[in-house]
Each structure stands twice: as C-alpha cells, then as structure tokens.
Design a protein around this motif. Structure first.
Motif, PDB file in Angstrom:
ATOM      1  N   CYS A  46     -12.832  10.321   0.518  1.00  0.00           N
ATOM      2  CA  CYS A  46     -11.560  10.384  -0.220  1.00  0.00           C
ATOM      3  C   CYS A  46     -11.767  10.009  -1.687  1.00  0.00           C
ATOM      4  O   CYS A  46     -12.766   9.404  -2.066  1.00  0.00           O
ATOM      5  CB  CYS A  46     -10.524   9.466   0.426  1.00  0.00           C
ATOM      6  SG  CYS A  46     -10.838   7.715   0.190  1.00  0.00           S
ATOM      7  N   MET A 106      -5.207  -0.722   2.538  1.00  0.00           N
ATOM      8  CA  MET A 106      -5.773   0.615   2.361  1.00  0.00           C
ATOM      9  C   MET A 106      -6.725   0.973   3.494  1.00  0.00           C
ATOM     10  O   MET A 106      -7.420   1.995   3.411  1.00  0.00           O
ATOM     11  CB  MET A 106      -6.525   0.700   1.029  1.00  0.00           C
ATOM     12  CG  MET A 106      -5.706   0.370  -0.194  1.00  0.00           C
ATOM     13  SD  MET A 106      -6.709   0.515  -1.703  1.00  0.00           S
ATOM     14  CE  MET A 106      -5.624  -0.253  -2.900  1.00  0.00           C
ATOM     15  N   VAL A 133      -6.307   4.220  -3.517  1.00  0.00           N
ATOM     16  CA  VAL A 133      -6.736   5.442  -2.844  1.00  0.00           C
ATOM     17  C   VAL A 133      -5.870   6.567  -3.386  1.00  0.00           C
ATOM     18  O   VAL A 133      -4.668   6.630  -3.115  1.00  0.00           O
ATOM     19  CB  VAL A 133      -6.598   5.332  -1.314  1.00  0.00           C
ATOM     20  CG1 VAL A 133      -6.925   6.666  -0.649  1.00  0.00           C
ATOM     21  CG2 VAL A 133      -7.513   4.243  -0.777  1.00  0.00           C
ATOM     22  N   GLN A 179      -6.487   2.227   6.418  1.00  0.00           N
ATOM     23  CA  GLN A 179      -6.320   3.527   7.077  1.00  0.00           C
ATOM     24  C   GLN A 179      -6.550   4.692   6.119  1.00  0.00           C
ATOM     25  O   GLN A 179      -7.119   5.717   6.494  1.00  0.00           O
ATOM     26  CB  GLN A 179      -4.905   3.623   7.681  1.00  0.00           C
ATOM     27  CG  GLN A 179      -4.618   2.586   8.750  1.00  0.00           C
ATOM     28  CD  GLN A 179      -5.573   2.689   9.927  1.00  0.00           C
ATOM     29  OE1 GLN A 179      -5.889   3.784  10.399  1.00  0.00           O
ATOM     30  NE2 GLN A 179      -6.046   1.536  10.399  1.00  0.00           N
ATOM     31  N   ALA A 180      -6.125   4.520   4.867  1.00  0.00           N
ATOM     32  CA  ALA A 180      -6.223   5.623   3.898  1.00  0.00           C
ATOM     33  C   ALA A 180      -7.625   5.773   3.334  1.00  0.00           C
ATOM     34  O   ALA A 180      -8.031   6.873   2.941  1.00  0.00           O
ATOM     35  CB  ALA A 180      -5.219   5.410   2.767  1.00  0.00           C
ATOM     36  N   ALA A 181      -8.378   4.680   3.263  1.00  0.00           N
ATOM     37  CA  ALA A 181      -9.703   4.708   2.630  1.00  0.00           C
ATOM     38  C   ALA A 181     -10.735   5.271   3.603  1.00  0.00           C
ATOM     39  O   ALA A 181     -11.527   4.541   4.203  1.00  0.00           O
ATOM     40  CB  ALA A 181     -10.082   3.305   2.170  1.00  0.00           C
ATOM     41  N   VAL A 182     -10.725   6.569   3.757  1.00  0.00           N
ATOM     42  CA  VAL A 182     -11.650   7.232   4.671  1.00  0.00           C
ATOM     43  C   VAL A 182     -12.841   7.758   3.872  1.00  0.00           C
ATOM     44  O   VAL A 182     -12.728   8.059   2.677  1.00  0.00           O
ATOM     45  CB  VAL A 182     -10.946   8.385   5.420  1.00  0.00           C
ATOM     46  CG1 VAL A 182      -9.822   7.861   6.280  1.00  0.00           C
ATOM     47  CG2 VAL A 182     -10.427   9.431   4.432  1.00  0.00           C
ATOM     48  N   SER A 217      -6.046   9.808  -2.849  1.00  0.00           N
ATOM     49  CA  SER A 217      -5.672  10.732  -1.776  1.00  0.00           C
ATOM     50  C   SER A 217      -6.565  10.452  -0.584  1.00  0.00           C
ATOM     51  O   SER A 217      -7.769  10.218  -0.733  1.00  0.00           O
ATOM     52  CB  SER A 217      -5.827  12.184  -2.222  1.00  0.00           C
ATOM     53  OG  SER A 217      -5.737  13.068  -1.125  1.00  0.00           O
ATOM     54  N   SER A 218      -5.993  10.490   0.596  1.00  0.00           N
ATOM     55  CA  SER A 218      -6.792  10.254   1.801  1.00  0.00           C
ATOM     56  C   SER A 218      -7.479  11.524   2.292  1.00  0.00           C
ATOM     57  O   SER A 218      -8.144  11.501   3.332  1.00  0.00           O
ATOM     58  CB  SER A 218      -5.902   9.692   2.913  1.00  0.00           C
ATOM     59  OG  SER A 218      -4.847  10.600   3.216  1.00  0.00           O
ATOM     60  N   GLU A 219      -7.341  12.618   1.578  1.00  0.00           N
ATOM     61  CA  GLU A 219      -8.024  13.861   1.940  1.00  0.00           C
ATOM     62  C   GLU A 219      -9.526  13.668   1.737  1.00  0.00           C
ATOM     63  O   GLU A 219      -9.988  13.380   0.632  1.00  0.00           O
ATOM     64  CB  GLU A 219      -7.532  15.012   1.069  1.00  0.00           C
ATOM     65  CG  GLU A 219      -8.063  16.365   1.483  1.00  0.00           C
ATOM     66  CD  GLU A 219      -7.380  16.911   2.724  1.00  0.00           C
ATOM     67  OE1 GLU A 219      -8.092  17.492   3.575  1.00  0.00           O
ATOM     68  OE2 GLU A 219      -6.152  16.759   2.848  1.00  0.00           O
TER      69      GLU A 219
END
Length: 696
Positions: free
Chosen positions: A75, A67, A109, A69-72, A111-113
C-alpha cells in the motif's frame, strides 16, 4: 538496514517491539491506538520515495494499532523522513526491527490498495541494480500516480472479469508461414516457456500474429504482456486482439489515456480482472497476474528507451521478467538488433524466421538507383537525389495505387552550403546549423533563431545550395514533377495513420509512414546517405530498420510492389535490404561490436560531469575485473548555475567498459561510489547512464 532518518543512529540487532512501549524501551506517553504499535507484525519496512543513492534501501517504521488493518504490504503510505512528510510504499511487515534507536510511526496510510506487488518490488530492485539507479526511480516508472476517484470506482471492473472468462481461441494460420511458428504457438498453449527472436515477414500481418501468441498464452490460463513503440502500433494490435479474443479479455495501457482512465485500467490488471495487456513503453512494468508471455515489437525503436532515470529499455525489462518468472518471450520486428542477435548467440532464445521462398512471396522487388543496369541508362543515377529510376517507378506505380516517399529529415531545407566552395553555412553568432524553414523564408539559425546573412564566410559568395532537403521541400518538388497528383505529407506533429487505396504521393519521415489499404504500389527511399552518415554506432542498424519498416508497407513483389533505395549498392547494409536478410546483417553487426568490445557484447557506463568529480569517483570505486576506462571527452556545458551566475565547469565524459557478465557488478559499484559522494555532499554532480544509446 541503514540509519533511520529520525535519529541518525546506526542499526543494531533485530529486537521485538512491545505494544505500548517505544522502540527505545521507554513507556509510551499515551497508550492509545494512535501511538501504540500493532499487536501483530508491528514493524513496517518502507521504500521511501527519495532518489538519493545513499538512501536507496528500506526503512523501518512502527504500524499504529489504528492502521493495523489498512497497512497492508504494497500500500501507499506517508512517513516522516528527515523532518518532512514523504510518500512511500509499505513493502512488508515484520515482527521486529534491526534498528537500535527510536522508530517513528507511520504518519498515514494513503490507500490500502496493494499497488506494489512482491513480484514488481523484486523486478524494480533488479532493474535498479542493472542500470545503476535507485528503486525509488524505478517505482516512479512502474506504478502510475494514484487517482482516488478511479480507485473508488474500479470495483465496477467486475464486468471485465466476467467478459474475460470467455477463453480466446488462438489461430495459428499466419504462424504456419514460419517453419517453427506453429510449434512456438503450441508450446505457449501448453503452458511452456519458449523464447524466440522473430523476424517478421513483410506486410501488415504482424499485429494478428502477436494477438495469436497472446491468445495461446491465455488459453493456457496465463497472462500476456505486449509492448509496442507508439500509439499507431498499439491501435493495430488492439484491433487484432479484438478480432481474436473477447473484448473484455485484454486492456491497453498508454500515457495518452489520461491519468484517471489509465489508473483504472492498471488497477483492473493488478486485481487480475484482465490478463492480456498491450501498451507502449510505460506498460513494461504492468502487474499482469500469472505472466506467461512477454512480447516486444520493433525493439530497435528508440521510443522503447525510457528518457528518465535510470533509463531502462523496455526490451531489457521484459527479458528480466521472462528470466525471473520462467516466462515465454517473443522479440519481434522486421529488422533485427544486435541485442536480439546476442540472445540467439548465447542460446537464450531461438530464431523464428521464414524460409527464402516465403520471403520472395511476401517481399517487394527492391532495387537501387546505382546498380550497373541503371548506370548504363542514367549516368547520374548515383549522384542525383531523385534519379530517373525513382521517377519512372513512381509514375508507373501511380497508375495502380499510392506511392510512398521516405525522407530522412522533416522541415524544408535542414542544411545549406556555399554554391561555390561547398562550405556549410553556419551562424556567425553561435556557430549553430542554419536552415530554411519555408519557401521564400530567410536563413535562420537552428540554435539561437537569428537571421543569417546569405553570404559565405570563406569565399564571400552569396549563392547557396541545399545539403539536406526536408519533407516539405520534397513535397513541393514532387508536386511540380507530378502535376495533378494528390500530395500528402506525414511528419512531425502531423502524422497520418492510414491512406486510401488511390493514386497519391505520400511523403513521410521515418516512423511516420501511414499504412495504405492493400499496401503501397511502390516506395522510394530517398537520401540513404543521410541515414548511413549519422555519427552513431547504430547508424547502419537504424538505417536498415527504417528502410525495412517502410518496405514492409509495400505490396509483395508478385503483386507488383517495388521499392527503390537511393544509396550505394556496394554497402553491406544496402545488400541486406535487397536480399531481405536482417539476420545476416545482425550477425555481422554483433561480430563487429564484439571485436571492438562495444555494447551489447560488453556493458558500458557513461559518466558525465566536472572532470575532478568524475576522476574522484573512478578513483574511489572498485571496478570489475577486465574493466577499462575510455576518455575523457569534452561535452557541452549545461549553461550557468542557479547561484551567482558563474559559468559551470567544463563537463567531460568517461566511458567505463566491462565484460558483459560483469554488467550488474559494474552498475552496482558505480552506484555505490555515487552514493558515497552524495552522502558526503561532495561538490560536482556526476550523471551515470548504463549502456547509452549513443556513444559518439
């Protein structure tokens, strides 16, 4: 950092987490990306969606390599919290944790938004501290629920950004009516941060004036956020913005849009595709990029007060944003609240008002039925519900346009009394208020709904007289008084947006008055005593606000516009309407509140619950210097609990008052006390509300 929900152990010093090794130091059972910490910034600090006060903090979780990359930051995530999957927001990622025990991994995650920006996270924390609430409660108000389909298609909003590239051009023509109006607009256009309390001139130009201010901020490359009370005001500002700016330069946010469309528009604001936002209360947290102006219209309207915990007011949220971001602020309305007057008294804002000559040009002629000249002509002018002056004014005005009748109550007959002794009729079963719901309808209790016998419990007389006449009964009476004239009503679930420029009687409750093409020829403000006699600290302020909002819909005096107020002309608030002097009344109101140490001159917290629980809370907390406690006062019980049906203990209410400068300290102290109670699972639920709208 507090205890982690997975092991319950206290935090230790911050220490690094090595990939492939658990936070407790042992080897990971399987060295794969699912349970191997990320090689970069492996610790996520998460705001978990749990509203318990003792859990109002960030918790550390490990970010799996899968995760990474997605866990910004910002989010949505799912985490294992106290054995359950719980939603939350990833606030930040760090290289090490202060927690000494085992740290769980992020579960998912969602959503990575990055929906939680750093500015909104700090704002949510500040609002929670001011109102004694939790960050989780504020984030539920600030961020709309996710709609996956809208999120996936929101990239099509690039067209919005393209349209918004056309810079709107501010038009200062209307602001020239105020001596400092164009200076305020020029400061916005130059990127400065002026702050003003604006007393708008009567008429329906205020949406265009707000649109010009938003366009000026946008011309400086800044964003603008405008909050209005209801959808009718929203439609008016939208129309004004459409006439001033490119259609794609602004967006409206309101609950009525539906979850998908609202979330799509909210994402466009988040991504910086739109920089002008107008909306109702729910838009006060909108993530406008590079915010340059916050504006609120009619801040005294109770629709601006959020009914969900921690009960923030849109005005206060916008002021916090303006203060934190060095942003321009515009607090506008026809009337002026004591809170707005305090901003002027402290020097935080400057007045933006018109001179007396401009007021005389734009305000209608305002009279009361009880003035000396009218008493000489009609001896019953002060006691009649609809004196001859009101009927004469309406009859003359009908020849040239519509006439507005403002009635404080909706329904038919909202309260009745004995015709002989004057005792108010109440339900024998529950002592509730008795009303007549329609013509030829029996008396019914407004609480239990039972039919009530038509006889006085005091003297036995069966005769009745109306105490409070509603809008529908008023419409019947006026229909008989003006045969052949169209009668329209606007109240409750049936609210008219606009009426045509033709002879008609429009009966409306406060806040439901439709606008009229070209303005009303006259307005009759009935039952002034009903507004002034409300058991409320804000009765006079609210009455003036409602009267001014209705009066502003009438044509100017030079064009023949007239207003008749059925109220005692000796009352100061009535004189404030006659002179169109909201500033003078607000100064008087604030001075009286300061003398009594009532909000907004002081901060006040309301604590409601079982007496033992509230007393225990007050004994446990350390209140700010200068605080005092008022109460207890009995309040109605909430009914029966959900257990064995035993009666709930009698609830009481205490008021805790503190100096204005110690308001946040008071809120934090009481929240800490509530957190300790919930952590210990003490019996008795205590509800806290900062700066309640009603103290009586």
């Amino acid at each position: 950092m507090g205890k982690h929900p997975e092991d319950g152990r206290s935090p230790g010093r911050r220490r690094p987490v090595t990939p492939g090794v658990s936070a407790s130091g042992g080897s990971s059972p399987r060295a794969n990306t699912a349970n191997t910490p990320s090689t970069e910034l492996p610790v996520a600090r998460v705001a978990v969606d749990v509203a318990l006060p003792h859990l109002d903090r960030l918790f550390d979780y490990l970010v799996p390599q899968s995760m990474a990359q997605a866990a910004v930051p910002g989010c949505r995530v799912k985490v294992r919290f106290s054995g359950r999957l719980t939603a939350g927001y990833l606030v930040e990622r760090v290289s090490a944790s202060e927690h000494s025990g085992t740290i769980a991994f992020l579960h998912k995650v969602v959503s990575s938004e990055p929906v939680l920006t750093g500015d909104i996270a700090k704002l949510a924390r500040a609002v929670a501290d001011r109102y004694g609430g939790t960050m989780a409660d504020v984030l539920r108000l600030a961020i709309p629920p996710r709609h996956a389909a809208a999120e996936a298609s929101a990239r099509a909003g690039a067209a919005l950004a393209e349209g918004a590239a056309r810079q709107p051009s501010p038009d200062g023509g209307l602001w020239a009516r105020y001596p400092t109006g164009n200076s305020f607009l020029a400061a916005l256009a130059n990127g400065r941060a002026p702050r003003a309390v604006w007393s708008a001139l009567p008429g329906q130009c205020w949406p265009a004036e707000i649109a010009a201010a938003a366009a000026a901020a946008h011309a400086a490359g800044r964003g603008a956020l405008v909050v209005v009370p209801d959808v009718r005001d929203l439609a008016a500002v939208e129309a004004a913005l459409a006439a001033t700016t490119a259609a794609a330069a602004f967006v409206s946010l309101a609950a009525q849009l539906g979850p998908a469309e609202r979330y799509r528009r909210w994402l466009a604001v988040l991504r910086g595709e739109v920089k002008i936002v107008v909306g109702t209360r729910s838009a006060m947290f909108a993530p406008v990029a590079d915010l340059g102006l916050v504006a609120i219209w009619d801040d005294g309207d109770d629709l601006h007060a959020e009914p969900r915990a921690p009960y923030p007011h849109a005005r206060d949220v916008l002021l916090i944003r303006a203060h934190r971001s060095a942003t321009a602020a515009l607090i506008g309305g026809f009337a002026r609240t004591a809170e707005a007057e305090q901003l002027l008294a402290t020097g935080w804002a400057k007045p933006l008002i018109a001179d007396r000559q401009a007021v005389r040009q734009h305000a209608p002629l305002i009279r009361t039925a009880g003035d000396d000249a009218e008493l000489a002509r009609d001896e019953a002018a002060r006691t009649a519900r609809m004196p001859s002056l009101a009927l004469r004014t309406a009859r003359e005005a009908l020849a040239v346009g519509p006439v507005l009748f403002q009635v404080p109550r909706r329904g038919y007959v909202a309260a009745v009394a004995c015709q002989r002794c004057g005792e108010r009729v109440r339900c024998a079963a529950c002592a509730g208020p008795v009303a007549i719901t329609g013509r030829d309808q029996p008396l019914r209790c407004g609480w239990c709904g039972q039919e009530v016998k038509q006889s006085c419990a005091t003297c036995g007389n069966a005769g009745l007289r109306a105490l409070v006449t509603g809008a529908r009964r008023t419409a019947e009476e006026l229909g008989r008084a003006f045969p052949g004239v169209q009668v329209r009503t606007s109240s409750g679930a049936t609210v008219l947006a606009q009426v045509a420029q033709e002879s008609a009687l429009v009966i409306a409750t406060p806040g439901a008055e439709p606008s009229a093409d070209g303005g009303y020829a006259a307005a009759i403000l009935l039952d002034g005593w009903a507004l002034l006699g409300r058991p409320s600290l804000r009765a006079a302020e609210e009455a003036l606000r409602r009267w001014m909002n209705a009066t502003a819909l009438v044509r100017p005096g030079p064009a023949g516009g007239k207003v008749v107020l059925i109220a005692d002309p000796a009352v100061p608030v009535v004189q404030a309407l006659i002179r169109w002097d909201p500033a003078g009344h607000a100064r008087r109101e604030l001075a009286e509140r300061a003398e009594l140490r009532f909000p907004p001159a002081a901060r006040m917290a309301s604590l409601t619950g079982p007496a033992d629980a509230v007393v225990d809370l007050l004994d446990a907390v350390s209140l700010p210097a200068g605080s005092d406690i008022l109460g207890p006062v009995d309040v109605p019980a909430d009914g029966r609990d959900s257990g064995g049906g035993e009666p709930v203990p009698q609830a009481v209410r205490f008021l805790v008052r503190a100096p204005f400068s110690a308001g946040t300290e008071l809120a934090v102290a009481l929240r800490t006390g509530l957190a300790d109670r919930t952590a210990r699972k003490d019996a008795g639920s205590v509800r806290m509300r900062l700066d309640p709208a009603e103290l009586i």
